[in-house]
Design an enzyme around this catalytic site. Structure first.
Site, PDB file in Angstrom:
ATOM      1  N   LYS A 178      -5.672 -43.634 -10.822  1.00 31.70           N
ATOM      2  CA  LYS A 178      -5.294 -45.035 -10.677  1.00 31.70           C
ATOM      3  C   LYS A 178      -5.422 -45.114  -8.876  1.00 31.70           C
ATOM      4  O   LYS A 178      -5.538 -46.389  -8.735  1.00 31.70           O
ATOM      5  CB  LYS A 178      -3.763 -45.262 -10.989  1.00 31.70           C
ATOM      6  CG  LYS A 178      -3.619 -45.087 -12.354  1.00 31.70           C
ATOM      7  CD  LYS A 178      -2.126 -45.228 -12.616  1.00 31.70           C
ATOM      8  CE  LYS A 178      -1.364 -43.854 -12.201  1.00 31.70           C
ATOM      9  NZ  LYS A 178      -1.865 -42.638 -13.017  1.00 31.70           N
ATOM     10  N   ASP A 220       0.062 -25.723 -14.479  1.00 31.26           N
ATOM     11  CA  ASP A 220       0.501 -26.183 -15.871  1.00 31.26           C
ATOM     12  C   ASP A 220      -0.335 -25.694 -17.055  1.00 31.26           C
ATOM     13  O   ASP A 220      -0.058 -25.954 -18.054  1.00 31.26           O
ATOM     14  CB  ASP A 220       0.475 -27.619 -15.880  1.00 31.26           C
ATOM     15  CG  ASP A 220       1.659 -28.334 -15.070  1.00 31.26           C
ATOM     16  OD1 ASP A 220       2.483 -27.512 -14.554  1.00 31.26           O
ATOM     17  OD2 ASP A 220       1.507 -29.435 -14.655  1.00 31.26           O
ATOM     18  N   ARG A 261      -7.572 -34.011 -17.116  1.00 28.39           N
ATOM     19  CA  ARG A 261      -7.294 -34.695 -16.265  1.00 28.39           C
ATOM     20  C   ARG A 261      -8.335 -35.702 -16.224  1.00 28.39           C
ATOM     21  O   ARG A 261      -9.463 -35.668 -16.158  1.00 28.39           O
ATOM     22  CB  ARG A 261      -7.260 -33.884 -14.854  1.00 28.39           C
ATOM     23  CG  ARG A 261      -7.275 -34.683 -13.567  1.00 28.39           C
ATOM     24  CD  ARG A 261      -5.734 -35.197 -13.457  1.00 28.39           C
ATOM     25  NE  ARG A 261      -4.855 -34.099 -12.946  1.00 28.39           N
ATOM     26  CZ  ARG A 261      -3.879 -34.340 -12.629  1.00 28.39           C
ATOM     27  NH1 ARG A 261      -3.139 -35.729 -12.670  1.00 28.39           N
ATOM     28  NH2 ARG A 261      -2.744 -33.401 -12.482  1.00 28.39           N
ATOM     29  N   PHE A 317       8.968 -42.053 -10.335  1.00 31.04           N
ATOM     30  CA  PHE A 317       7.578 -41.803 -10.964  1.00 31.04           C
ATOM     31  C   PHE A 317       7.386 -40.612 -11.689  1.00 31.04           C
ATOM     32  O   PHE A 317       6.643 -40.340 -12.845  1.00 31.04           O
ATOM     33  CB  PHE A 317       6.637 -41.878  -9.748  1.00 31.04           C
ATOM     34  CG  PHE A 317       5.159 -41.764  -9.950  1.00 31.04           C
ATOM     35  CD1 PHE A 317       4.370 -42.543 -10.311  1.00 31.04           C
ATOM     36  CD2 PHE A 317       4.650 -40.186 -10.051  1.00 31.04           C
ATOM     37  CE1 PHE A 317       3.087 -42.201 -10.463  1.00 31.04           C
ATOM     38  CE2 PHE A 317       3.578 -40.034 -10.404  1.00 31.04           C
ATOM     39  CZ  PHE A 317       2.748 -40.945 -10.520  1.00 31.04           C
ATOM     40  N   ASP A 330       1.065 -19.797 -10.194  1.00 30.09           N
ATOM     41  CA  ASP A 330       1.248 -19.325 -11.961  1.00 30.09           C
ATOM     42  C   ASP A 330       2.875 -18.689 -11.812  1.00 30.09           C
ATOM     43  O   ASP A 330       3.596 -18.696 -12.683  1.00 30.09           O
ATOM     44  CB  ASP A 330       0.531 -18.416 -12.420  1.00 30.09           C
ATOM     45  CG  ASP A 330       0.739 -17.940 -13.769  1.00 30.09           C
ATOM     46  OD1 ASP A 330       0.674 -18.614 -14.654  1.00 30.09           O
ATOM     47  OD2 ASP A 330       0.466 -16.669 -13.889  1.00 30.09           O
ATOM     48  N   ASP A 386      -2.000 -28.357  -9.707  1.00 29.51           N
ATOM     49  CA  ASP A 386      -1.024 -28.657 -10.385  1.00 29.51           C
ATOM     50  C   ASP A 386      -1.605 -28.342 -11.900  1.00 29.51           C
ATOM     51  O   ASP A 386      -0.850 -27.855 -12.665  1.00 29.51           O
ATOM     52  CB  ASP A 386      -0.809 -30.154 -10.428  1.00 29.51           C
ATOM     53  CG  ASP A 386       0.475 -30.603 -11.094  1.00 29.51           C
ATOM     54  OD1 ASP A 386       1.589 -29.903 -11.122  1.00 29.51           O
ATOM     55  OD2 ASP A 386       0.261 -31.507 -11.882  1.00 29.51           O
ATOM     56  N   ASP A 408       6.143 -39.671 -15.503  1.00 28.84           N
ATOM     57  CA  ASP A 408       5.230 -38.686 -15.887  1.00 28.84           C
ATOM     58  C   ASP A 408       5.762 -37.909 -17.131  1.00 28.84           C
ATOM     59  O   ASP A 408       4.977 -37.573 -17.814  1.00 28.84           O
ATOM     60  CB  ASP A 408       4.927 -37.907 -14.754  1.00 28.84           C
ATOM     61  CG  ASP A 408       3.501 -38.443 -14.201  1.00 28.84           C
ATOM     62  OD1 ASP A 408       2.985 -39.438 -14.657  1.00 28.84           O
ATOM     63  OD2 ASP A 408       2.691 -37.574 -13.356  1.00 28.84           O
ATOM     64  N   ASP A 409       7.040 -37.273 -16.910  1.00 26.28           N
ATOM     65  CA  ASP A 409       7.620 -36.477 -17.905  1.00 26.28           C
ATOM     66  C   ASP A 409       7.599 -37.070 -19.223  1.00 26.28           C
ATOM     67  O   ASP A 409       7.449 -36.563 -20.155  1.00 26.28           O
ATOM     68  CB  ASP A 409       9.189 -36.038 -17.388  1.00 26.28           C
ATOM     69  CG  ASP A 409       9.061 -35.206 -16.380  1.00 26.28           C
ATOM     70  OD1 ASP A 409       7.940 -34.735 -15.827  1.00 26.28           O
ATOM     71  OD2 ASP A 409       9.956 -35.006 -15.769  1.00 26.28           O
ATOM     72  N   LYS A 418       7.117 -31.576  -5.221  1.00 18.43           N
ATOM     73  CA  LYS A 418       5.814 -31.451  -5.779  1.00 18.43           C
ATOM     74  C   LYS A 418       5.305 -33.033  -5.681  1.00 18.43           C
ATOM     75  O   LYS A 418       4.075 -32.899  -5.786  1.00 18.43           O
ATOM     76  CB  LYS A 418       6.200 -31.072  -7.149  1.00 18.43           C
ATOM     77  CG  LYS A 418       4.768 -31.248  -8.168  1.00 18.43           C
ATOM     78  CD  LYS A 418       5.233 -30.954  -9.414  1.00 18.43           C
ATOM     79  CE  LYS A 418       3.944 -31.241 -10.355  1.00 18.43           C
ATOM     80  NZ  LYS A 418       4.284 -31.006 -11.770  1.00 18.43           N
ATOM     81  N   PHE A 451      -5.742 -30.793  -2.542  1.00 12.75           N
ATOM     82  CA  PHE A 451      -5.994 -30.030  -3.728  1.00 12.75           C
ATOM     83  C   PHE A 451      -4.842 -30.028  -4.614  1.00 12.75           C
ATOM     84  O   PHE A 451      -4.902 -29.364  -5.490  1.00 12.75           O
ATOM     85  CB  PHE A 451      -6.240 -28.547  -3.140  1.00 12.75           C
ATOM     86  CG  PHE A 451      -4.906 -28.078  -2.703  1.00 12.75           C
ATOM     87  CD1 PHE A 451      -4.069 -27.313  -3.206  1.00 12.75           C
ATOM     88  CD2 PHE A 451      -4.553 -28.294  -1.165  1.00 12.75           C
ATOM     89  CE1 PHE A 451      -2.795 -26.744  -2.851  1.00 12.75           C
ATOM     90  CE2 PHE A 451      -3.395 -27.718  -0.638  1.00 12.75           C
ATOM     91  CZ  PHE A 451      -2.348 -26.965  -1.392  1.00 12.75           C
TER      92      PHE A 451
END
Length: 301
Positions: A64, A112, A117, A198, A138, A108, A202-203, A159, A103
């Site tokens: 976006k 995860d 992506r 925000f 990790d 991320d 996302d969650d 984050k 980065f």
């Protein structure tokens, strides 16, 4: 007037007719050329520069552009058009790309173990990218039994909120000559709250979003992520990788009406943000923050 001067003038006139998103995209091509091609005479660097170009071109398309475009968007709200030079606009675009290309998104995805992506395989999945950073991230994955609201808010603050919300606006404020600690604290107060809003979105989209729209496959349940949904629901079957357990968690969310709770929270958060803007943005244009809020309100990707 020689041809070089004439062409330069024509190019500047052409740039002035572009919208900010168009200017931003055009600046990316210039940035890649600057970083990967110009003034590099050592042939020993060819492979490294080709790799740099590949990383930039692979990870930049799609998305976006909210982080990067918010720098120039905020600067336009802070500086009158008559005082905003073309050089300042170009610098804002460059700062925007510095934020957009940071980065953190790749890191991320590593943390995860994400699959996609922006509608394509994650960079680290495409390559054999292995670094100490990835190993450290990790190890930072939320351990079982440590999922609570205070931990969630800390994760969101460091984050998401600083990087995606405060940083673009703070950059624009400094570029506009606004370096008052009080004003930056006021902006931070609003934008950290907005960043939490925000991240909660996302969650929600990780579970309920359409991958064809969001461009990524949600894995928060499998990855034992400290998400708003699990903090709210705190149920069984979390952090297991079999499909049956994943479906049980989603069924639990449905049973607890998490989707309805999310929409209620979304509306309350938006109203709270508007109040924060009124209270704290006394000497800053409200539009700087309202433009941000409107971008994320009721979003579905």
């Amino acid at each position: 007037m020689d041809n070089g001067t004439c062409n330069g003038t024509q190019n500047k006139k052409a740039l002035l007719s572009l919208s900010d998103p168009q200017l931003f995209e055009a600046q990316f091509d210039e940035l890649v050329t600057e970083l990967a091609e110009r003034d590099i005479a050592d042939p020993a660097l060819t492979d490294a520069l080709n790799r740099l170009r590949e990383v930039l071109v692979y990870n930049a398309p799609g998305g976006k552009r909210n982080r990067g475009l918010s720098v120039i968007g905020s600067l336009r709200e802070l500086v009158p058009p008559t005082k905003l030079s073309q050089d300042a606009v170009e610098r804002a675009m460059l700062v925007g790309w510095c934020i957009e290309l940071a980065f953190f998104l790749v890191a991320d995805d590593i943390m995860d173990a994400s699959v996609t992506r922006r509608g394509q395989p994650c960079w680290y999945k495409k390559t054999s990218f292995q670094t100490e950073l990835g190993q450290a991230l990790d190890l930072m994955t939320a351990p079982p039994g440590q999922i609570d609201l205070s931990r969630y808010k800390a994760i969101v603050k460091y984050k998401t909120a600083f990087y995606s919300f405060y940083l673009p606006v703070a950059a624009a404020m400094y570029m506009a000559g606004i370096d008052s600690e009080a004003e930056h604290n006021n902006a931070k107060h609003i934008l950290l709250e907005m960043g939490e809003f925000f991240q909660i979105q996302d969650d929600y989209l990780d579970c309920y979003g359409d991958p064809a729209v969001t461009g990524k496959i949600g894995t928060d349940i499998q990855d034992n992520k400290c998400s708003w949904l699990v903090v709210t629901a705190l149920g069984a079957c979390y952090a297991r990788h079999d499909d049956a357990s994943v479906q049980k968690v989603k069924a639990l969310y449905s049973t607890l009406h998490i989707e309805a709770l999310y929409h209620k929270h979304e509306e309350e958060s938006y109203q709270r943000l508007q109040k924060l803007i009124t209270q704290h943005a006394q000497n800053l244009p409200h539009s700087v923050f309202l433009n941000f809020a409107k971008k994320i309100y009721k979003r579905n990707k």
